[in-house]
Motif scaffolding. Sequence first.
Motif, short mmCIF file in Angstrom:
data_model
loop_
_atom_site.label_atom_id
_atom_site.label_comp_id
_atom_site.label_asym_id
_atom_site.label_seq_id
_atom_site.Cartn_x
_atom_site.Cartn_y
_atom_site.Cartn_z
N UNK A 116 -16.68 -28.69 -15.52
CA UNK A 116 -16.30 -28.04 -13.72
C UNK A 116 -17.54 -27.22 -14.05
N UNK A 143 -1.13 -28.79 -21.07
CA UNK A 143 -1.23 -28.34 -19.55
C UNK A 143 -2.80 -29.27 -19.04
N UNK A 144 -3.53 -28.75 -19.86
CA UNK A 144 -4.99 -29.11 -19.39
C UNK A 144 -5.56 -30.06 -20.13
N UNK B 112 -5.15 -17.41 -13.84
CA UNK B 112 -4.34 -19.09 -14.47
C UNK B 112 -4.46 -18.80 -15.69
N UNK B 140 -11.34 -27.66 -9.96
CA UNK B 140 -11.20 -27.01 -11.08
C UNK B 140 -9.76 -26.80 -10.25
N UNK B 143 -6.93 -29.51 -9.56
CA UNK B 143 -6.60 -29.70 -10.47
C UNK B 143 -5.54 -28.93 -11.78
N UNK B 144 -5.76 -27.47 -11.46
CA UNK B 144 -5.38 -26.54 -12.26
C UNK B 144 -4.28 -25.55 -11.87
#
Lengths: 241, 241
Positions: A116, A143-144, B112, B140, B143-144
């Motif tokens: 990112x 999760x990521x 987050x 970002x 996705x997150x």
Amino acid sequence: MGSVDESDKYLLNRHTENHFTAGEIVRDIIIGVSDGLTVPFALAAGLSGANASSSIILTAGIAEVAAGAISMGLGGYLAAKSEADHYDRELRREQEEIDTIPDTEAAEVAEILAEYGVEPHEYGPVVNALRKNPQAWLDFMMKFELGLEKPDPKRALQSALTIAIAYILGGLVPLLPYMFIPVAQKAVVGSVIVTILALLIFGFAKGYFTGNKPVWSALQTALIGAVASAAAFGMAKAVQG
Amino acid sequence: MGSVDESDKYLLNRHTENHFTAGEIVRDIIIGVSDGLTVPFALAAGLSGANASSSIILTAGIAEVAAGAISMGLGGYLAAKSEADHYDRELRREQEEIDTIPDTEAAEVAEILAEYGVEPHEYGPVVNALRKNPQAWLDFMMKFELGLEKPDPKRALQSALTIAIAYILGGLVPLLPYMFIPVAQKAVVGSVIVTILALLIFGFAKGYFTGNKPVWSALQTALIGAVASAAAFGMAKAVQG
């Protein structure tokens, strides 16, 4: 920028969980009713085109509803169970990697954030924070890196029953006319009417709940029913004649 | 910790995409064959128990396979399309939030990362890096925050065709004996044999590809077929008698 209050976080997580489950129940109902309204209807319509009696059509239809409910329900249950096993295996593997090769895992966190456009001096402190908090680090990787959420153990059974019951209720709608009208060619007219109505109403509701244009969804859902029954009709004629 | 080389990143992303698609094709084959092997088999077995002829059974079976393939295929296609629309809507909304209320979005990023025990002074530079790179920031959040991946537009059609064809091929297996043996009570024996074999082999392959114990998967898959056909058999008898 202050850190998020612990009790707010807890409430936010709980709200998200409940919202998540309600959405999954709606999704399972949609899955069950979609097929349940379509396939038994099409099968019955196809068989009446092939001059079968209401009695045979009902036999085939009810047998198909039973088989379909079990295939989808039991199949869905076992699939959810194996997804839960998969999650547990990945969790254990990730934990082991964190324990035995923490530098590699830290590099993976760096890689995720670097995607990112975040520079090393910017993500460095985040990586170090995670390294100091093994439980959080594990959750982060699950999760990521892997994109896996912890499945709720109750969900497998709940999902299976929801889909199976939805399939049965959906399937009974087109079959009801055949229970009361012994001449199949007459019953099929009733079946077409109630099923197209049901498909339109269900399609509308589906669109409403999934945030898609309800009228368009209603038409699409009815269309699938129409195409499926046309195909079943055509195949039944082809086999018979 | 050096930043990841640009060309390595590109190769890594491409590899992940191909791996992702192959996995989805396998998943679609599993979905199609699971139901295709089970429901037509159970329907046919149930009808032979109700003393229907091979001719009627074949008519019902082939009609069901056609209807099921279309319901799953066309239904799956439209579902994938609406998921793509949903993604586009969420993308636009997220972009708008980034443009109009960037501070709120930045706070969401903070939230987050804070969930993983990362302190403000640690995640602050990451948030600022994202704020300076709007495209990365958008990716970002998608996705997150939302957990959404950009769907490949080709996938909807690919998925629908895969499931439909898998369902048809699966469904033909139990019906083949009825095409060659006119007495249903004899054909059903052949159908049971080839289908149980097919379920075991398919279940084994399924377990192998999904990383679950293949023998256990084979037995579970055959069990679903057995339970579904027992239910169809029972319901057919109940309706007939």
